[in-house]
Design an enzyme around this catalytic site. Sequence first.
Site, PDB file in Angstrom:
ATOM      1  N   CYS A  45       0.830  -1.201   0.000  1.00 35.48           N
ATOM      2  CA  CYS A  45       0.000   0.000   0.000  1.00 35.48           C
ATOM      3  C   CYS A  45       0.871   1.260   0.000  1.00 35.48           C
ATOM      4  CB  CYS A  45      -0.954  -0.058   1.190  1.00 35.48           C
ATOM      5  SG  CYS A  45      -2.268   1.186   1.207  1.00 35.48           S
ATOM      6  N   ILE A  46       0.757   2.127   0.992  1.00 35.79           N
ATOM      7  CA  ILE A  46       1.549   3.348   1.073  1.00 35.79           C
ATOM      8  C   ILE A  46       2.864   3.126   1.824  1.00 35.79           C
ATOM      9  CG2 ILE A  46       0.503   4.193   3.216  1.00 35.79           C
ATOM     10  CD1 ILE A  46       1.579   6.273   0.101  1.00 35.79           C
TER      11      ILE A  46
END
Length: 217
Positions: free
Chosen positions: A136-137
Amino acid sequence: MKNVAVILSGSGVFDGSEIHEAVITLLAIREQGASYQCFAPDRPQMHVINHLTGEVAEDESRNVLVESARIARGEIKPVTECKVDDFDALMLPGGFGAAKNLCTFALDGADCTIDEDVLAVCKAFAQAEKPAGYACIAPALAAAVYGSDRKLTIGNDKATAEGLEALGAKHVNCAVDEIVIDTEAKLVTTPAYMLAQDILEAKSGIDKMVETVLAMD
C-alpha cells in the site's frame, strides 16, 4: 521455519494500519509455513480519526503500540526490541498510519521524516540483505530506506509516485493483483488498498508479496 518481523502503525485505515492488509499479511505468512512477531513504535499517533464520520477526534490521543496490539491480539513488542538477527524477513502493511505514524509522508511528501526507531530497523534489514515486503503506502518508507533508484510501487497514482521518486526510488506502475520486485535489494512491493476495491483484490497482491519474500534466500 522462517520468522518474519511485521511492523504495524496503529489500528484503522485512516490513522493506523489498514486492518485488512495487516490481517491478510499475517495470515499469508502462516499459510506459507512461517511465523511472525509484530512490532510497533511506542509513541503517540499523529491524530485520531473517527472511522464512522472520517473526522479528526480533537479530544482523543492514542498510542501506536497500544492500538497495534488490537490487531496482534496483544502479542506485540516495541519496535526498539526488533533485532534483525532474529528474523529472516521484514513486512510492513499499509494504511495511513504508515505515512502518519511511521513517517510523515502523508503531510510532508518528499520532505518527510521517518520515526528513528522504525528507520533503524528497516535499514538493518536492508543492510543485512534480508528480504522485505512493503504494501500500500508503506513503500514511502522503503523509498527513504533503500533509495538509489530501487524499484517499487504504490500502484499508479501519479502524485504519490512522484513523491517516492523524489525520495530516490524508481516507481513502477502496477496492477492491484501484481507485485514489483527489486531483486538486488530483495524488496517486494504491492499496491493493496492503494488500488483495491475490495478485500479479495487486496489479498491477491499481498499473498504474492508474502510468498515472494519468503521464497528469497
